[in-house]
Design a protein around this motif. Structure first.
Motif, PDB file in Angstrom:
ATOM      1  N   PHE A 162       0.809  -1.215   0.000  1.00 45.68           N
ATOM      2  CA  PHE A 162       0.000   0.000   0.000  1.00 45.68           C
ATOM      3  C   PHE A 162       0.844   1.268   0.000  1.00 45.68           C
ATOM      4  O   PHE A 162       0.309   2.366  -0.068  1.00 45.68           O
ATOM      5  CB  PHE A 162      -0.929   0.004   1.225  1.00 45.68           C
ATOM      6  CG  PHE A 162      -2.013  -1.029   1.136  1.00 45.68           C
ATOM      7  CD1 PHE A 162      -3.209  -0.746   0.513  1.00 45.68           C
ATOM      8  CD2 PHE A 162      -1.808  -2.293   1.645  1.00 45.68           C
ATOM      9  CE1 PHE A 162      -4.196  -1.702   0.427  1.00 45.68           C
ATOM     10  CE2 PHE A 162      -2.793  -3.264   1.559  1.00 45.68           C
ATOM     11  CZ  PHE A 162      -3.990  -2.963   0.943  1.00 45.68           C
ATOM     12  N   SER A 163       2.160   1.136   0.134  1.00 41.19           N
ATOM     13  CA  SER A 163       3.015   2.322   0.157  1.00 41.19           C
ATOM     14  C   SER A 163       2.939   3.048  -1.177  1.00 41.19           C
ATOM     15  O   SER A 163       2.953   2.432  -2.244  1.00 41.19           O
ATOM     16  CB  SER A 163       4.462   1.913   0.446  1.00 41.19           C
ATOM     17  OG  SER A 163       4.559   1.374   1.744  1.00 41.19           O
ATOM     18  N   GLY A 164       2.863   4.350  -1.126  1.00 39.21           N
ATOM     19  CA  GLY A 164       2.842   5.146  -2.340  1.00 39.21           C
ATOM     20  C   GLY A 164       1.449   5.435  -2.859  1.00 39.21           C
ATOM     21  O   GLY A 164       1.274   6.276  -3.738  1.00 39.21           O
ATOM     22  N   LYS A 165       0.425   4.735  -2.332  1.00 39.10           N
ATOM     23  CA  LYS A 165      -0.932   5.005  -2.784  1.00 39.10           C
ATOM     24  C   LYS A 165      -1.475   6.250  -2.088  1.00 39.10           C
ATOM     25  O   LYS A 165      -0.989   6.665  -1.039  1.00 39.10           O
ATOM     26  CB  LYS A 165      -1.831   3.799  -2.481  1.00 39.10           C
ATOM     27  CG  LYS A 165      -1.560   2.601  -3.380  1.00 39.10           C
ATOM     28  CD  LYS A 165      -2.686   1.606  -3.268  1.00 39.10           C
ATOM     29  CE  LYS A 165      -2.495   0.459  -4.263  1.00 39.10           C
ATOM     30  NZ  LYS A 165      -3.629  -0.473  -4.252  1.00 39.10           N
ATOM     31  N   LYS A 166      -2.494   6.805  -2.699  1.00 41.25           N
ATOM     32  CA  LYS A 166      -3.109   7.987  -2.119  1.00 41.25           C
ATOM     33  C   LYS A 166      -3.861   7.579  -0.855  1.00 41.25           C
ATOM     34  O   LYS A 166      -4.701   6.696  -0.881  1.00 41.25           O
ATOM     35  CB  LYS A 166      -4.053   8.638  -3.120  1.00 41.25           C
ATOM     36  CG  LYS A 166      -3.334   9.223  -4.325  1.00 41.25           C
ATOM     37  CD  LYS A 166      -4.307   9.918  -5.260  1.00 41.25           C
ATOM     38  CE  LYS A 166      -3.574  10.558  -6.434  1.00 41.25           C
ATOM     39  NZ  LYS A 166      -4.494  11.219  -7.366  1.00 41.25           N
ATOM     40  N   VAL A 167      -3.555   8.231   0.245  1.00 46.64           N
ATOM     41  CA  VAL A 167      -4.147   7.910   1.535  1.00 46.64           C
ATOM     42  C   VAL A 167      -4.672   9.195   2.156  1.00 46.64           C
ATOM     43  O   VAL A 167      -4.015  10.235   2.102  1.00 46.64           O
ATOM     44  CB  VAL A 167      -3.125   7.245   2.482  1.00 46.64           C
ATOM     45  CG1 VAL A 167      -3.771   6.933   3.822  1.00 46.64           C
ATOM     46  CG2 VAL A 167      -2.577   5.976   1.858  1.00 46.64           C
ATOM     47  N   LEU A 168      -5.867   9.108   2.741  1.00 48.47           N
ATOM     48  CA  LEU A 168      -6.498  10.268   3.366  1.00 48.47           C
ATOM     49  C   LEU A 168      -6.849   9.919   4.800  1.00 48.47           C
ATOM     50  O   LEU A 168      -7.406   8.852   5.073  1.00 48.47           O
ATOM     51  CB  LEU A 168      -7.771  10.660   2.606  1.00 48.47           C
ATOM     52  CG  LEU A 168      -8.636  11.755   3.234  1.00 48.47           C
ATOM     53  CD1 LEU A 168      -7.901  13.084   3.245  1.00 48.47           C
ATOM     54  CD2 LEU A 168      -9.967  11.896   2.488  1.00 48.47           C
ATOM     55  N   GLN A 169      -6.511  10.828   5.705  1.00 50.40           N
ATOM     56  CA  GLN A 169      -6.885  10.646   7.102  1.00 50.40           C
ATOM     57  C   GLN A 169      -8.174  11.416   7.366  1.00 50.40           C
ATOM     58  O   GLN A 169      -8.264  12.618   7.094  1.00 50.40           O
ATOM     59  CB  GLN A 169      -5.773  11.128   8.029  1.00 50.40           C
ATOM     60  CG  GLN A 169      -6.024  10.786   9.492  1.00 50.40           C
ATOM     61  CD  GLN A 169      -4.943  11.332  10.403  1.00 50.40           C
ATOM     62  OE1 GLN A 169      -4.205  12.233  10.021  1.00 50.40           O
ATOM     63  NE2 GLN A 169      -4.853  10.810  11.619  1.00 50.40           N
ATOM     64  N   LEU A 170      -9.182  10.711   7.884  1.00 56.55           N
ATOM     65  CA  LEU A 170     -10.500  11.300   8.093  1.00 56.55           C
ATOM     66  C   LEU A 170     -10.727  11.537   9.579  1.00 56.55           C
ATOM     67  O   LEU A 170     -10.677  10.596  10.381  1.00 56.55           O
ATOM     68  CB  LEU A 170     -11.589  10.369   7.537  1.00 56.55           C
ATOM     69  CG  LEU A 170     -13.041  10.806   7.747  1.00 56.55           C
ATOM     70  CD1 LEU A 170     -13.317  12.125   7.022  1.00 56.55           C
ATOM     71  CD2 LEU A 170     -14.005   9.718   7.272  1.00 56.55           C
ATOM     72  N   LYS A 171     -10.960  12.789   9.943  1.00 53.89           N
ATOM     73  CA  LYS A 171     -11.263  13.189  11.316  1.00 53.89           C
ATOM     74  C   LYS A 171     -10.228  12.682  12.319  1.00 53.89           C
ATOM     75  O   LYS A 171     -10.545  12.439  13.476  1.00 53.89           O
ATOM     76  CB  LYS A 171     -12.668  12.707  11.718  1.00 53.89           C
ATOM     77  CG  LYS A 171     -13.789  13.386  10.958  1.00 53.89           C
ATOM     78  CD  LYS A 171     -15.134  12.983  11.480  1.00 53.89           C
ATOM     79  CE  LYS A 171     -16.263  13.703  10.764  1.00 53.89           C
ATOM     80  NZ  LYS A 171     -16.244  15.144  10.955  1.00 53.89           N
ATOM     81  N   GLN A 172      -8.999  12.508  11.862  1.00 53.17           N
ATOM     82  CA  GLN A 172      -7.906  12.041  12.715  1.00 53.17           C
ATOM     83  C   GLN A 172      -8.299  10.776  13.471  1.00 53.17           C
ATOM     84  O   GLN A 172      -7.915  10.554  14.611  1.00 53.17           O
ATOM     85  CB  GLN A 172      -7.497  13.135  13.711  1.00 53.17           C
ATOM     86  CG  GLN A 172      -6.945  14.375  13.038  1.00 53.17           C
ATOM     87  CD  GLN A 172      -6.549  15.457  14.011  1.00 53.17           C
ATOM     88  OE1 GLN A 172      -7.015  15.489  15.141  1.00 53.17           O
ATOM     89  NE2 GLN A 172      -5.692  16.365  13.582  1.00 53.17           N
TER      90      GLN A 172
END
Length: 631
Positions: free
Chosen positions: A443-453
């Protein structure tokens, strides 16, 4: 057809009744201590071995019993507390059913020594499995002395399901607390395997609370005192900032009897609304006094469930008394209407004079890449003398022609525009390198989003994957700790300044029982006096900035963990330490930290679930997303 219904023998009936009255050694302690209180005792000593499985000895200086009463006390439904059914509505004593001693004698080896103050000699009775072996006169002190040996010796199924000694001792300590708090004028002592756990002298309510739960509780207590025509409410509550993440310091007493009441508990939690940190519970020690005819104690053999005739009237009284006490101690935010419109910052004067901003002088022609040599080659010095002989800075643009500025782009020739930033880690447990896989994950390098911490979102082939970051970190740490426990090769990081922590007796006994396993995990903890410990070192595999906080959280998680088998002790400690050391919700993660977290999660043997079996991740399929837009 022959008759098939028959009466059970008394011994069998007593064993069946014992299953409801005596559930564990703590039940024996509760029943016998309550009998001592009803006998007017002012000093009670509890001596137990192996958490009550081997021996429970309780002695008091109460009124004692005559030879006839001593023998009758072991019969079912034999009691001195009530005479008729109407007495059930005016009960002031702790016991009244007459089932406890008969139940205990049916499943244990019981020895009783008792003597009244005006008798010359006392009485000795020995009963095994409801069968009286001996009854004879004996010399003994005034009062009563019970010795309960080999509990559940004739009920192997019940004895098999007893928990570890640390757990059974914890339940005994809880029962002692429930008796000690509403009776501060009674001297109580608890001794386990020859070591004192409690030695409580007579005191007032506040001093008794401090003696039971430790000196750290004293600073958090807030007094509650409300007297109405319906009920009198008094006691202490804890300040919101000292609230704990687990239940354990919540006590209700009615007429000196401990009770559980979810409805009244809700009245307190609502009074603390918007004052508590997330997922925490306030401490409270409240005593209710009202007419015994207004309550019904005869609901369950344990007598912890009590029905109130006017509980809907008592609820707002409790709620209001808590709010009033919080307000008196300036815990509840107040509104100052006289100052509500004031502004505590400087404002412009009324004469129209505005704020004057500082002036910044810049030279737009200044080239920082010109060296001193270039300045000299152009025919002037970087520092020239003015007419007064003072040094002044000169630049190419001050009255002279601009030179070499048309080729300034050459200065950047060959520079890399896409620079790889150096990883920046926050101070948290997940920045230790040895917690993460050395090989890059899928999964490294993929777009990742943190939601509401709180959650980590990343696209996968089938849709969108949502990961609970705290539970994921718990899984990673758990498997790391399990590897450490199996290898027995963990390094301990010694503290520059060892920290001292004081625990209440229950937590102290629990910590002593798991010290050996904590040592194998890398903790270096030593006893330092009664209920006091020194933390000299912590596991080197995690970064612990506050060892005492981690240890307190570890004990709280350990107490509430459902795992309790001895063979699972190490797994339980590893799981509790993982939960105590994992990041909290609300932690902001950088991209590198998220990559490490995901890589190591999928390097785990069981990435889908946390150590306590909760789901770590879920996938929202593309079809579900499309369906939500097609409606």
């Amino acid at each position: 057809m022959s008759d098939i219904i028959q009466l059970l023998p008394d011994a069998v009936a007593n064993q069946i009744a014992a299953g409801e009255v005596i559930q564990r050694p703590a039940s024996v302690v509760k029943e016998l201590v309550e009998n001592a209180l009803d006998a007017g005792a002012t000093e009670i000593t509890i001596n137990i071995k192996d958490a009550g499985k081997t021996l429970v000895q309780i002695s008091d200086n109460g009124s004692g019993m005559s030879p006839t009463d001593a023998r009758m006390a072991f019969e079912r439904h034999a009691t001195s507390k009530i005479r008729s059914a109407n007495d059930l509505f005016a009960i002031r004593t702790m016991g009244f059913r007459g089932e406890a001693l008969a139940s205990i004698a049916a499943i244990a080896d019981v020895e009783l020594r008792t003597k009244k103050a005006d008798d010359e000699v006392g009485t000795f009775i020995h009963i095994i499995g409801s069968e009286v072996k001996t009854q004879e006169p004996a010399g003994c002190n005034n009062g009563t002395n019970f010795m309960i040996k080999n509990l559940f010796y004739n009920v192997p199924a019940r004895r098999k399901f007893l928990k570890a000694n640390s757990t059974e001792l914890k339940h005994i300590i809880w029962e002692i607390q429930r008796v000690a708090l509403p009776n501060p004028d009674i001297k109580l002592s608890l001794i386990h395997n020859g070591s004192p756990v409690y030695d409580l002298p007579p005191a007032n309510y506040r001093k008794r609370l401090v003696d039971v739960f430790g000196r750290s509780l004293n600073q958090s207590l807030i007094n509650v005192d409300e007297d109405t025509s319906i009920v009198k409410v008094f006691g202490y509550i804890g300040q919101p900032k000292y609230a704990r993440k687990t239940l354990g310091e919540q006590f209700f007493f009615v007429n000196g009897r401990f009770m559980r009441h979810p409805y009244f508990h809700k009245a307190i939690t609502q009074a603390y609304e918007q004052l508590l940190p997330p997922d925490t519970y306030p401490s409270y020690f409240l005593f209710l006094e009202l007419d015994p005819e207004a309550i019904d104690i005869n609901v369950h053999p344990t007598k912890t469930e009590i029905k109130f005739e006017n509980e809907r009237d008592i609820w707002p009284i409790i709620h209001a008394s808590i709010r009033e006490s919080l307000g008196k101690h300036n815990v509840v935010p107040s509104i100052d209407f006289d100052q509500s419109g004031s502004i505590d910052i400087p404002v412009p004067k009324k004469d129209g004079e505005g704020v004057r901003f500082p002036e910044i002088q810049i030279d737009p022609d200044y080239n920082p890449f010109d060296s001193e040599k270039q300045f000299v080659e152009r025919g002037y010095s970087p520092f020239e003398k003015d007419s007064a002989g003072q040094g002044r800075s000169s630049s190419p643009g001050s009255g002279r022609e601009k030179k070499n500025l048309d080729k300034w782009e050459d200065l950047y020739q060959g520079a890399q525009l896409k620079l790889k930033p150096e990883p920046e880690y926050r101070e948290s447990a997940i920045h230790a390198d040895d917690l993460y896989a050395n090989t890059p994950g899928q999964f490294s390098g993929k777009k990742v989003l943190q939601l509401k911490q709180r959650y980590v979102l990343t696209p996968v082939k089938s849709g969108l994957m949502v990961i609970d970051q705290k539970r994921a970190h718990e899984r990673i740490l758990y498997e790391k700790f399990m590897e450490v426990l199996k290898s027995d090769s963990v390094a301990s990081q010694q503290q520059l300044f060892p920290q001292t922590i004081e625990l209440n007796p229950a937590d102290s006994a629990l910590l002593k029982s798991i010290l050996e396993d904590l040592l194998s995990l890398g903790f270096d903890i030593r006893e330092f006096g009664k209920d006091t410990f020194i933390i000299n070192g912590t596991p080197g595999v995690i970064d612990i900035s506050s060892p005492e906080l981690i240890l307190e959280k570890l004990l709280e998680e350990y107490k509430t963990s459902p795992v309790d088998a001895r063979s699972k002790a190490k797994e339980q400690i590893a799981a509790s330490l993982a939960k105590a050391s994992a990041m909290d919700y609300g932690t902001n993660l950088k991209q590198e930290e998220v990559d490490h977290l995901i890589d190591n999660l999928f390097a785990c043997a069981t990435p889908n679930f946390s150590p306590d079996g909760k789901k770590v991740l879920t996938i929202i399929s593309t079809d579900d997303i499309e369906k939500s837009f097609s409606k």
